[in-house]
Design a protein around this motif. Structure first.
Motif, PDB file in Angstrom:
ATOM      1  N   TYR A  78      19.329 -17.600  -1.146  1.00  0.00           N
ATOM      2  CA  TYR A  78      20.332 -17.153  -0.171  1.00  0.00           C
ATOM      3  C   TYR A  78      21.465 -16.407  -0.855  1.00  0.00           C
ATOM      4  N   HIS A  79      21.427 -15.083  -0.748  1.00  0.00           N
ATOM      5  CA  HIS A  79      22.530 -14.256  -1.240  1.00  0.00           C
ATOM      6  C   HIS A  79      23.114 -13.529  -0.018  1.00  0.00           C
ATOM      7  N   TRP A  80      23.447 -14.348   1.004  1.00  0.00           N
ATOM      8  CA  TRP A  80      24.337 -13.943   2.100  1.00  0.00           C
ATOM      9  C   TRP A  80      23.698 -13.253   3.292  1.00  0.00           C
ATOM     10  N   ASN A 118      23.806 -18.511  -3.578  1.00  0.00           N
ATOM     11  CA  ASN A 118      24.686 -17.730  -4.428  1.00  0.00           C
ATOM     12  C   ASN A 118      26.106 -17.835  -3.889  1.00  0.00           C
ATOM     13  N   GLU A 119      27.002 -18.377  -4.697  1.00  0.00           N
ATOM     14  CA  GLU A 119      28.438 -18.379  -4.387  1.00  0.00           C
ATOM     15  C   GLU A 119      28.764 -18.891  -2.986  1.00  0.00           C
ATOM     16  N   PRO A 120      28.489 -20.169  -2.727  1.00  0.00           N
ATOM     17  CA  PRO A 120      28.826 -20.699  -1.399  1.00  0.00           C
ATOM     18  C   PRO A 120      30.308 -20.566  -1.046  1.00  0.00           C
ATOM     19  N   TRP A 121      31.174 -20.518  -2.042  1.00  0.00           N
ATOM     20  CA  TRP A 121      32.608 -20.304  -1.736  1.00  0.00           C
ATOM     21  C   TRP A 121      32.781 -19.008  -0.940  1.00  0.00           C
ATOM     22  N   CYS A 122      32.065 -17.950  -1.343  1.00  0.00           N
ATOM     23  CA  CYS A 122      32.228 -16.653  -0.666  1.00  0.00           C
ATOM     24  C   CYS A 122      31.698 -16.720   0.762  1.00  0.00           C
ATOM     25  N   THR A 123      30.499 -17.309   0.926  1.00  0.00           N
ATOM     26  CA  THR A 123      29.952 -17.451   2.275  1.00  0.00           C
ATOM     27  C   THR A 123      30.950 -18.181   3.164  1.00  0.00           C
ATOM     28  N   ILE A 147      26.453 -19.968 -13.191  1.00  0.00           N
ATOM     29  CA  ILE A 147      27.888 -19.681 -13.058  1.00  0.00           C
ATOM     30  C   ILE A 147      28.076 -18.167 -13.011  1.00  0.00           C
ATOM     31  N   ASN A 148      28.797 -17.708 -11.997  1.00  0.00           N
ATOM     32  CA  ASN A 148      29.215 -16.301 -11.936  1.00  0.00           C
ATOM     33  C   ASN A 148      30.686 -16.236 -12.305  1.00  0.00           C
ATOM     34  N   TYR A 149      30.999 -15.445 -13.307  1.00  0.00           N
ATOM     35  CA  TYR A 149      32.392 -15.320 -13.746  1.00  0.00           C
ATOM     36  C   TYR A 149      32.802 -13.855 -13.809  1.00  0.00           C
ATOM     37  N   TYR A 150      33.904 -13.528 -13.168  1.00  0.00           N
ATOM     38  CA  TYR A 150      34.428 -12.158 -13.207  1.00  0.00           C
ATOM     39  C   TYR A 150      35.834 -12.067 -13.777  1.00  0.00           C
ATOM     40  N   THR A 151      36.697 -13.019 -13.375  1.00  0.00           N
ATOM     41  CA  THR A 151      38.107 -12.943 -13.790  1.00  0.00           C
ATOM     42  C   THR A 151      38.726 -14.331 -13.653  1.00  0.00           C
ATOM     43  N   GLY A 162      40.248  -3.992  -9.139  1.00  0.00           N
ATOM     44  CA  GLY A 162      41.597  -4.541  -9.282  1.00  0.00           C
ATOM     45  C   GLY A 162      41.582  -5.932  -9.896  1.00  0.00           C
ATOM     46  N   TRP A 163      40.439  -6.354 -10.443  1.00  0.00           N
ATOM     47  CA  TRP A 163      40.330  -7.677 -11.059  1.00  0.00           C
ATOM     48  C   TRP A 163      40.728  -7.592 -12.526  1.00  0.00           C
ATOM     49  N   GLU A 164      41.559  -8.551 -12.958  1.00  0.00           N
ATOM     50  CA  GLU A 164      41.993  -8.573 -14.353  1.00  0.00           C
ATOM     51  C   GLU A 164      40.795  -8.811 -15.287  1.00  0.00           C
ATOM     52  N   THR A 176      24.911 -16.406 -14.435  1.00  0.00           N
ATOM     53  CA  THR A 176      24.046 -15.675 -13.508  1.00  0.00           C
ATOM     54  C   THR A 176      24.667 -14.361 -13.038  1.00  0.00           C
ATOM     55  N   GLU A 177      25.968 -14.189 -13.266  1.00  0.00           N
ATOM     56  CA  GLU A 177      26.609 -12.896 -13.024  1.00  0.00           C
ATOM     57  C   GLU A 177      27.842 -12.770 -13.898  1.00  0.00           C
ATOM     58  N   ASN A 178      28.047 -11.580 -14.424  1.00  0.00           N
ATOM     59  CA  ASN A 178      29.288 -11.196 -15.093  1.00  0.00           C
ATOM     60  C   ASN A 178      29.220  -9.683 -15.237  1.00  0.00           C
ATOM     61  N   TYR A 236      23.741  -9.691 -16.612  1.00  0.00           N
ATOM     62  CA  TYR A 236      24.798  -8.744 -16.281  1.00  0.00           C
ATOM     63  C   TYR A 236      24.680  -8.377 -14.798  1.00  0.00           C
ATOM     64  N   TRP A 237      25.830  -8.366 -14.093  1.00  0.00           N
ATOM     65  CA  TRP A 237      25.873  -7.837 -12.733  1.00  0.00           C
ATOM     66  C   TRP A 237      26.405  -6.414 -12.803  1.00  0.00           C
ATOM     67  N   SER A 238      25.625  -5.403 -12.519  1.00  0.00           N
ATOM     68  CA  SER A 238      24.307  -5.483 -11.929  1.00  0.00           C
ATOM     69  C   SER A 238      23.400  -4.483 -12.647  1.00  0.00           C
ATOM     70  N   TYR A 287      25.287  -1.580  -3.193  1.00  0.00           N
ATOM     71  CA  TYR A 287      26.137  -1.780  -2.011  1.00  0.00           C
ATOM     72  C   TYR A 287      27.063  -2.972  -2.251  1.00  0.00           C
ATOM     73  N   GLU A 288      28.315  -2.690  -2.541  1.00  0.00           N
ATOM     74  CA  GLU A 288      29.252  -3.765  -2.875  1.00  0.00           C
ATOM     75  C   GLU A 288      29.942  -4.292  -1.602  1.00  0.00           C
ATOM     76  N   TRP A 289      29.145  -4.806  -0.686  1.00  0.00           N
ATOM     77  CA  TRP A 289      29.638  -5.514   0.493  1.00  0.00           C
ATOM     78  C   TRP A 289      30.694  -4.707   1.248  1.00  0.00           C
ATOM     79  N   ASP A 290      31.851  -5.310   1.523  1.00  0.00           N
ATOM     80  CA  ASP A 290      32.865  -4.601   2.318  1.00  0.00           C
ATOM     81  C   ASP A 290      33.408  -3.371   1.591  1.00  0.00           C
ATOM     82  N   ARG A 295      31.217   0.808  -8.374  1.00  0.00           N
ATOM     83  CA  ARG A 295      29.999   0.914  -9.190  1.00  0.00           C
ATOM     84  C   ARG A 295      29.981  -0.160 -10.273  1.00  0.00           C
ATOM     85  N   PHE A 296      29.059  -1.108 -10.149  1.00  0.00           N
ATOM     86  CA  PHE A 296      28.923  -2.215 -11.101  1.00  0.00           C
ATOM     87  C   PHE A 296      27.738  -2.030 -12.055  1.00  0.00           C
ATOM     88  N   GLY A 297      26.907  -1.005 -11.853  1.00  0.00           N
ATOM     89  CA  GLY A 297      25.620  -0.956 -12.549  1.00  0.00           C
ATOM     90  C   GLY A 297      25.696  -0.611 -14.021  1.00  0.00           C
TER      91      GLY A 297
END
Ligand code: FCB
Length: 439
Positions: free
Chosen positions: A120-122, A165-170, A288-292, A315-317, A342-344, A388-390, A395-398, A404-406
């Motif tokens: 489940y990725h949303w 994937n990331e239930p906090w976001c859902t 674990i997905n970690y970005y900032t 805009g993420w540090e 699983t993501e960074n 590595y994401w991605s 398509y970065e959602w909203d 561009r993350f690729g």
């Protein structure tokens, strides 16, 4: 400086998700998901962007997997679109959708790439949303049926199956801020959804194991340390609250059979008897997905973060040490199973010029986070892989296609793929790891 050294059997990978890359939204019997509905609702996404075509990965997956193999990577994390395999989220299965994921897994194995599947990725089937979605406890039962079918079908060929994937976001982006599908703005609904997601995870693990699924089973959480701006009591208390809401909210039920308490935390879900027993199934791994980091200041206006390593296009540090701090922190507090990152990754304002993308910022990001990860491993955290994401810009959602993350640039008009400098850097880094192990 020499490279940090990782274990010889480390999984070096890239990650993607179904709605963000597949396209083929109405093909071969796929049902609509809540993201189709949301993205096609005016005003919900940048430029009204949607995933109807995305990276057209549904048709181009063999070529995309050639790219992964060409980078010398041995692992790939993807997600299954529930409405592609079960268009209404219950009842009939779609043979063409199931066959697609069979082919996909086989195409990876043929190339020596280890598949890591996410259930489940949303992209919830819209038909289930029409019955209340994750706010309806029954959705956890529907998810369990889906998990068993996919687990039985793919479990002999994948290295990992993760439920969510990331239930906090859902829960929170989908039901509190309304930034993500289904776009609700109700904080009490968000905590109830989080509970149903956790419950569905636990029920799915129990049911997959009972059905004899052999693949290692786990869940993927997005986590960050919450760092107070000063060591004043008000900042410390606020940081504790943020950490409770973001990290402990999921870790405590999974490992300690309870929700966290912290000053300032008021909303709790309805929990039925035995729910925590269902949720706290043994995990074969934790993703674990970690970005900032989360920077916390109680001052008005808030004291800004120093942002020593800059910010990304989101805009993420950029804060690599946060990955090491996070991992050593949860390692101290919980009895962890093996960990996968699983993501960074980072969004960058990349431009394609004469067939090249010079994304030095992404190389610096990747290098910094791999060094931080090696420090966590040296401190005793059992990390088995990094994704590595991605793989592709997608398509970065909203935020639509703007961000561009690729490692691989995608020209959406032509679907042309171009390796960025960072892709070459990652290939060389992984090759040096292999060489260091005499492989
Ligand atoms: C994570 C999501 C992933 C992607 C990255 C940038 O929260 O899991 O789909 O959007 O962020």
């Amino acid at each position: 400086m020499t490279d940090p050294r990782f274990p010889s059997d480390f999984h070096w990978g890239v990650a993607t998700s179904s709605y963000q890359i597949e396209g083929a939204a109405a093909e071969d019997g796929r049902g609509p998901s809540i993201w189709d509905t949301f993205a096609h609702t005016p005003g919900k996404t940048v430029n009204g962007d949607h995933g109807d075509v995305a990276c057209d990965h549904y048709h181009r997956y063999p070529q995309d997997f050639d790219l992964i193999a060409g980078l010398g990577l041995n692992a790939y994390r993807f997600s299954i679109a529930w409405p592609r395999v079960q268009p209404q989220g219950k009842g009939a299965w779609n043979a063409k959708g199931l066959a697609f994921y069979d082919r996909l897994v086989d195409a990876l194995l043929e190339r020596g790439i280890t598949p890591h599947a996410t259930l489940y990725h949303w992209d919830l089937p819209q038909a289930l949303q029409d019955e209340g979605g994750w706010l309806n406890r029954d959705t956890a039962l529907r998810f369990t049926d889906y998990a068993v079918t996919m687990g039985v079908r793919l479990g002999d060929r994948v290295a990992a199956i993760c439920t969510h994937n990331e239930p906090w976001c859902t829960a929170h982006l989908g039901h509190h801020s309304g930034k993500f599908a289904p776009g609700l703005k109700d904080p009490q609904a968000a905590v109830q959804v989080a509970h149903h997601l956790l419950l569905s995870h636990g029920l799915a693990l129990q049911a997959m194991r009972a059905a004899g699924v052999k693949a290692p089973l786990g869940i993927v959480l997005n986590q960050s340390p919450a760092v107070p701006a000063t060591d004043r009591a008000t900042d410390l208390a606020l940081a504790e609250r943020e950490y409770a809401l973001f990290v402990r909210w999921f870790m405590d039920p999974l490992f300690l059979k309870r929700y966290p308490t912290a000053s300032g935390v008021h909303l709790y879900p309805q929990v039925r008897e035995n729910d925590f027993d269902a949720i706290a199934q043994p995990l074969d791994f934790l993703g674990i997905n970690y970005y900032t980091r989360i920077w916390v200041s109680s001052e008005e206006p808030p004291r800004p973060a120093p942002r020593m390593d800059g910010v990304t296009d989101m805009g993420w540090e950029v804060y690599p040490q946060g990955l090491a701090d996070l991992l050593t922190g949860i390692h101290r507090e919980y009895k962890l199973p093996p960990i996968y990152i699983t993501e960074n990754g980072m969004a960058n304002a990349d431009t394609l010029v004469e067939g090249k993308v010079h994304d030095a910022q992404r190389i610096a990001y990747l290098k910094g986070h791999l060094e931080a990860l090696s420090r966590a491993i040296a401190a005793g955290v059992d990390v088995r892989g990094f994704f590595y994401w991605s793989l592709l810009d997608n398509y970065e959602w909203d935020s639509g296609y703007d961000k561009r993350f690729g490692l691989v640039h995608v020209d959406y008009a032509t679907q042309q793929r171009t390796l960025k400098d960072s892709a070459h850097w990652y290939r060389e880094f992984v090759a040096r790891q292999r060489a260091a192990h005499g492989a």
